[in-house]
Design a protein around this motif. Structure first.
Motif, PDB file in Angstrom:
ATOM      1  N   VAL A 185       1.952   8.797 -18.817  1.00 12.90           N
ATOM      2  CA  VAL A 185       1.374   7.753 -18.075  1.00 12.90           C
ATOM      3  C   VAL A 185      -0.204   8.545 -17.582  1.00 12.90           C
ATOM      4  N   LYS A 186      -1.438   7.746 -18.098  1.00 22.28           N
ATOM      5  CA  LYS A 186      -2.845   8.450 -17.905  1.00 22.28           C
ATOM      6  C   LYS A 186      -3.530   7.518 -16.610  1.00 22.28           C
ATOM      7  N   ALA A 187      -3.305   6.340 -16.508  1.00 18.23           N
ATOM      8  CA  ALA A 187      -3.799   5.563 -14.928  1.00 18.23           C
ATOM      9  C   ALA A 187      -2.728   4.833 -14.160  1.00 18.23           C
ATOM     10  N   ILE A 188      -1.954   5.294 -13.194  1.00 19.57           N
ATOM     11  CA  ILE A 188      -1.366   3.693 -12.383  1.00 19.57           C
ATOM     12  C   ILE A 188      -2.074   3.614 -10.945  1.00 19.57           C
ATOM     13  N   VAL A 189      -2.500   2.821 -10.788  1.00 19.85           N
ATOM     14  CA  VAL A 189      -2.697   2.135  -9.464  1.00 19.85           C
ATOM     15  C   VAL A 189      -2.084   1.491  -8.699  1.00 19.85           C
ATOM     16  N   ASN A 190      -2.476   0.934  -7.239  1.00 18.01           N
ATOM     17  CA  ASN A 190      -1.248   0.722  -6.653  1.00 18.01           C
ATOM     18  C   ASN A 190      -2.403  -0.088  -5.326  1.00 18.01           C
ATOM     19  N   MET A 191      -2.320  -1.001  -5.672  1.00 17.60           N
ATOM     20  CA  MET A 191      -3.066  -1.744  -4.265  1.00 17.60           C
ATOM     21  C   MET A 191      -3.145  -1.915  -3.582  1.00 17.60           C
ATOM     22  N   MET A 192      -2.964  -1.661  -2.694  1.00 19.13           N
ATOM     23  CA  MET A 192      -2.582  -3.215  -1.036  1.00 19.13           C
ATOM     24  C   MET A 192      -3.902  -3.873   0.411  1.00 19.13           C
ATOM     25  N   LYS A 193      -4.095  -4.781   0.422  1.00 19.82           N
ATOM     26  CA  LYS A 193      -5.036  -4.886   1.130  1.00 19.82           C
ATOM     27  C   LYS A 193      -4.375  -4.954   2.326  1.00 19.82           C
ATOM     28  N   ALA A 194      -5.581  -3.957   3.151  1.00 17.36           N
ATOM     29  CA  ALA A 194      -5.050  -3.647   4.819  1.00 17.36           C
ATOM     30  C   ALA A 194      -5.553  -5.356   5.592  1.00 17.36           C
ATOM     31  N   GLY A 195      -5.304  -4.789   6.986  1.00 23.14           N
ATOM     32  CA  GLY A 195      -5.710  -5.491   8.171  1.00 23.14           C
ATOM     33  C   GLY A 195      -7.336  -5.887   7.959  1.00 23.14           C
ATOM     34  N   ASP A 196      -8.239  -4.646   7.512  1.00 23.89           N
ATOM     35  CA  ASP A 196      -9.617  -4.938   7.497  1.00 23.89           C
ATOM     36  C   ASP A 196     -10.115  -5.450   6.057  1.00 23.89           C
ATOM     37  N   GLY A 197      -9.527  -6.177   5.213  1.00 23.50           N
ATOM     38  CA  GLY A 197      -9.532  -6.585   4.168  1.00 23.50           C
ATOM     39  C   GLY A 197      -9.940  -6.007   3.150  1.00 23.50           C
ATOM     40  N   ASN A 198      -9.572  -4.818   3.489  1.00 21.66           N
ATOM     41  CA  ASN A 198      -9.747  -3.795   1.887  1.00 21.66           C
ATOM     42  C   ASN A 198      -8.953  -3.188   1.287  1.00 21.66           C
ATOM     43  N   TYR A 199      -8.836  -3.059   0.245  1.00 21.50           N
ATOM     44  CA  TYR A 199      -7.628  -2.231  -0.504  1.00 21.50           C
ATOM     45  C   TYR A 199      -7.640  -1.082  -0.529  1.00 21.50           C
ATOM     46  N   TYR A 200      -6.463  -0.199  -0.382  1.00 21.66           N
ATOM     47  CA  TYR A 200      -5.596   0.957  -0.060  1.00 21.66           C
ATOM     48  C   TYR A 200      -4.431   1.610  -1.142  1.00 21.66           C
ATOM     49  N   GLU A 201      -4.240   2.490  -1.249  1.00 22.64           N
ATOM     50  CA  GLU A 201      -3.240   2.621  -1.783  1.00 22.64           C
ATOM     51  C   GLU A 201      -1.882   3.427  -0.746  1.00 22.64           C
ATOM     52  N   MET A 202      -1.381   2.046  -0.670  1.00 22.35           N
ATOM     53  CA  MET A 202      -0.491   2.356   0.413  1.00 22.35           C
ATOM     54  C   MET A 202       0.949   2.785   0.268  1.00 22.35           C
ATOM     55  N   ARG A 203       1.192   2.888  -1.119  1.00 25.72           N
ATOM     56  CA  ARG A 203       3.183   2.992  -1.962  1.00 25.72           C
ATOM     57  C   ARG A 203       2.855   2.432  -2.862  1.00 25.72           C
ATOM     58  N   ASN A 204       4.122   3.436  -3.671  1.00 23.64           N
ATOM     59  CA  ASN A 204       4.256   2.459  -5.413  1.00 23.64           C
ATOM     60  C   ASN A 204       4.328   2.190  -5.733  1.00 23.64           C
ATOM     61  N   ASN A 205       3.920   0.560  -5.685  1.00 21.92           N
ATOM     62  CA  ASN A 205       3.933  -0.808  -6.427  1.00 21.92           C
ATOM     63  C   ASN A 205       4.320  -0.510  -7.646  1.00 21.92           C
ATOM     64  N   ALA A 206       3.860   0.121  -8.165  1.00 21.42           N
ATOM     65  CA  ALA A 206       4.025   0.230  -9.755  1.00 21.42           C
ATOM     66  C   ALA A 206       5.833   0.519 -10.261  1.00 21.42           C
ATOM     67  N   ILE A 207       6.344   1.373  -9.121  1.00 18.10           N
ATOM     68  CA  ILE A 207       7.165   1.583  -9.673  1.00 18.10           C
ATOM     69  C   ILE A 207       8.197   1.823  -9.160  1.00 18.10           C
ATOM     70  N   SER A 208       8.168   0.830  -7.467  1.00 15.52           N
ATOM     71  CA  SER A 208       9.527   1.169  -6.204  1.00 15.52           C
ATOM     72  C   SER A 208       9.562  -1.256  -6.506  1.00 15.52           C
ATOM     73  N   ASP A 209       8.556  -1.976  -6.414  1.00 13.50           N
ATOM     74  CA  ASP A 209       8.402  -3.176  -6.275  1.00 13.50           C
ATOM     75  C   ASP A 209       9.775  -3.910  -7.206  1.00 13.50           C
ATOM     76  N   MET A 210      10.532  -4.067  -6.876  1.00 18.96           N
ATOM     77  CA  MET A 210      11.807  -4.933  -7.569  1.00 18.96           C
ATOM     78  C   MET A 210      11.148  -6.247  -6.847  1.00 18.96           C
ATOM     79  N   MET A 211      10.513  -7.244  -8.378  1.00 17.21           N
ATOM     80  CA  MET A 211      10.421  -8.676  -8.326  1.00 17.21           C
ATOM     81  C   MET A 211      10.863  -8.800  -9.466  1.00 17.21           C
ATOM     82  N   GLU A 212      10.775 -10.489  -9.311  1.00 19.38           N
ATOM     83  CA  GLU A 212      11.216 -11.180 -10.616  1.00 19.38           C
ATOM     84  C   GLU A 212       9.916 -11.090 -11.305  1.00 19.38           C
TER      85      GLU A 212
END
Length: 700
Positions: free
Chosen positions: A267-294
């Motif tokens: 894995v050369k790059a892995i980005v996980n960005m979530m929008k926070a209350g202040d409108g900016n984007y931060y890495e809060m959790r590892n969505n790339a490996i944990s998000d159970m989405m359809e």
């Protein structure tokens, strides 16, 4: 005889006195002397080792333990002599502290120190926050503070703080430690490789000899190993920039981008960005490996591959998709263009090119409705249902239902074939597409390459194969040809490049609201693109997955365009050309040169033998900021007059490096958007500087 008796009596009394004193010491004064002994000797003092560093694949420092300090003053140390020195140098000390810590004025420092002196405090906090080693060393040079702590009173408390020099880059994958580092790591690589990183504690005992404490080492501490990750800082930066720009543009809530090396699974790059209350984007959790989405339409590739492998269809098999709406067991299956009349009769290749829900679901239902287990077995044969058993914790396990499980209805198979009623994390989808790119061999994604100690490899982590062959070579050739056409002729054109060929598949899916279904309130969408490049000899695979509220929602236009930017920039990063082939010996090319520091521009142009006309006088050790002009025969370098330190400099025409340096040297905070050179600055040049104010730069 009398003299002899007297000597014996004295000796006897002395002996009795010794015995009595020994008894008193052993019993009556036992605790007192024990306390005295404890002051002089301290046994089994734990010595913490240095925690190992986490490095990028090209050797850059991504996480390291650095000291931080709190600084204190003992106003009673040094007696009257120190107190007199402190009063005499008070103004000088406070001015020095203000230069080191600009957020507090010299007057504030003076008032604060005088308050502590009046109290006679022995442990008075000079500055409220932790400071860096450099700031500590600068403070230690100030008058009085430069004396030892017994004479001057200046002393410190040291904290071992884990730092990430590249800030947010891959922050969740690298992981974090608890504030109390003794509790260890929380997550990511820090947690997974904690045993190697933390090293082994040592033991010393302290003993006071000649009024000095000596630390005598019993067991020396063993420093932790360095961990060599697979991450590439440059590629990580490319992925994060491309993704965040798009998230801001479409007001998305979550964004994921993963870049993987096809052959090795690194894995050369892995980005996980979530929008926070202040409108900016931060890495809060590892969505790339944990998000159970359809996963939506990226799953259609797997469905078509099952049917191709079972010989049920060929790329030329046709389906009449009609007007884009087909009834399936009482429910309407719709294509995205149903309101424009649908696609009519199209073959399998075109079905994937335009991502026809009707086409895929019709084929899978037709050939597997009587035996849905055969379809599920086909998916399992390609290992798309298997957990990846990653090096780091937190991964989600794919959820692909079988016909014997609860809630498997007649509608399940057709909807499952287009990526609904299944849950697969983004990294698992990427691993599947990576196997297609890797000639059918599915390899396990990895984040760590090796553990190193003192330059020697302690442990290596080789590439692991999950499935040596996910399908036959015939199916592989067919699906790779189709995926290339999806980009060159289908909905995924924004993911393509004029420089090289790209293959992959778009996905656009409504996000389930759980028990509330898909249509309660505002509909949320998952838009994605997964593919690889260059298509004819794949080097990298990549997935971009974005969650956003409401329409418009397009996997090609949104996620695909991010993939396209990542692919082109990563491809360009690895290009190596012979510069001699670019030289036209019949002409003298004068390059465009950005505004900025003229001495640096002059040095580069001289090194390239580009003719220069200097309209300024270079002075050794002095910066010369200015702009350039192009002429037919030379680059003209013009320096501006020096601006006041209290005014905002004009950085129009500069590159990001020079513009940020110049503005931050004035005490401003800089926010950048775009690439190229500065076309606009939110605070015009010449305005008064307000330290700490944010200036936005637009680059094109």
């Amino acid at each position: 005889m009398t003299r002899y008796f007297f000597v014996v009596l004295v000796m006897g009394l002395l002996g009795i006195a010794i015995v009595v004193k020994a008894a008193v010491i052993m019993f009556a004064e036992r605790q007192y002397w024990q306390d005295v002994a404890d002051r002089f000797v301290k046994e089994n003092v734990t010595v913490k080792p240095n925690r190992g560093n986490i490095l990028s694949s090209d050797g850059k420092l991504m996480a390291s333990s650095l000291p931080e300090y709190r600084i204190y003053m003992d106003f009673k140390a040094g007696g009257e002599t120190k107190d007199t020195m402190l009063v005499n140098h008070m103004n000088e000390i406070c001015e020095g502290l203000h230069k080191i810590f600009p957020d507090k004025s010299a007057a504030e420092f003076k008032s604060h120190l005088q308050k502590g002196r009046k109290k006679g405090s022995r442990n008075y906090l000079i500055y409220p926050r932790r400071i860096s080693y450099i700031q500590y060393k600068e403070a230690k040079r100030l008058p009085v503070f430069n004396l030892n702590k017994y004479k001057g009173g200046f002393h410190e408390q040291v904290y071992n703080q884990r730092k990430k020099p590249f800030g947010s880059l891959a922050a969740r994958t690298l992981g974090d430690l608890y504030a109390d580092t003794a509790q260890g790591a929380k997550n990511g690589i820090e947690l997974a490789f904690d045993t190697l990183l933390k090293g082994r504690d040592g033991i010393t005992h302290r003993q006071k000899v000649m009024n000095k404490y000596l630390n005598i080492v019993d067991i020396a501490p063993v420093d932790g190993c360095d961990i060599i990750s697979t991450l590439d800082v440059g590629m990580q930066d490319i992925c994060e920039k491309a993704l965040v720009d798009k998230l801001k543009e479409i007001n998305a809530t979550v964004g994921v981008a993963i870049l993987m090396e096809v052959e090795t699974g690194e894995v050369k790059a892995i980005v996980n960005m979530m929008k926070a209350g202040d409108g900016n984007y931060y890495e809060m959790r590892n969505n790339a490996i944990s998000d159970m989405m359809e996963p939506g339409s990226t799953f259609k590739t797997a469905s078509i591959m099952v049917a191709l492998e079972d010989g049920k269809i060929t790329p030329e098999t046709e389906v009449d998709t009609g007007n884009g709406v087909m009834m399936m067991y009482g429910s309407k299956m719709r294509d995205h263009n149903w309101h424009r009349g649908g696609y009519g009769k199209i073959n399998v290749t075109r079905i994937l090119e335009v991502s026809s829900n009707v086409g895929v679901s019709y084929l899978i239902d037709k050939h597997y409705k009587d035996n849905p287990q055969k379809y599920v077995d086909g998916l399992k044969r390609m290992s798309i249902d298997q957990p990846l058993n990653l090096q780091i914790s937190g991964e989600g396990k794919p959820n692909i239902k079988g016909p014997k499980e609860r809630y498997f209805a007649k509608t399940t198979l057709p909807w499952m074939s287009i990526g609904y009623e299944t849950q697969v994390p983004p990294l698992n989808i990427l691993t599947f597409y990576n196997a297609i790119a890797n000639n059918g061999t599915m390899v396990r994604p990895k984040f760590v390459r090796a553990a190193v100690k003192d330059g020697e490899v302690i442990k290596e982590y080789p590439t692991e194969v999950i499935n040596p062959k996910i399908c036959s070579d015939r199916t592989l050739t067919q699906i790779r040809d189709i995926l290339e056409k999806v980009v060159s002729q289908g909905l995924a054109k924004p993911a393509g490049s004029k420089q090289f060929s790209v293959a992959g598949k778009t996905g656009t899916a409504q996000v389930s609201q759980g028990l509330a279904g898909y249509k309660s309130g505002r509909v949320n969408y998952l838009v994605s693109f997964c593919g690889y490049f260059p298509a004819e000899a794949p080097k990298y695979s990549c997935i971009v997955s974005i969650q956003k509220p409401g329409l418009p929602a397009s996997g090609g236009l949104m996620a695909g365009s991010v993939f396209g930017k990542i692919a082109e920039r990563v491809y360009a990063k690895n290009l190596r050309f012979d510069i001699r082939s670019a030289i036209d010996s019949t002409s003298n090319v004068i390059p465009p040169v950005k505004a900025g520091e003229m001495n640096e521009a002059l040095q580069v142009l001289d090194g390239l033998n580009v003719p220069v006309q200097k309209q300024f006088s270079p002075k050794k050790g002095k910066e010369a900021w200015g702009h350039t002009q192009e002429s037919p025969n030379a680059v003209i370098l013009q320096a501006k007059e020096e601006t006041s330190s209290n005014t905002v400099p004009n950085v129009i025409g500069m590159g990001a490096k020079d513009a940020v340096y110049l503005l931050e040297s004035k005490g401003l905070k800089v926010r950048i958007s775009g690439i190229g050179k500065v076309k606009n600055q939110s605070i015009p040049g010449g305005n008064r500087v307000v330290k700490g104010q944010t200036i936005a730069l637009t680059l094109r």
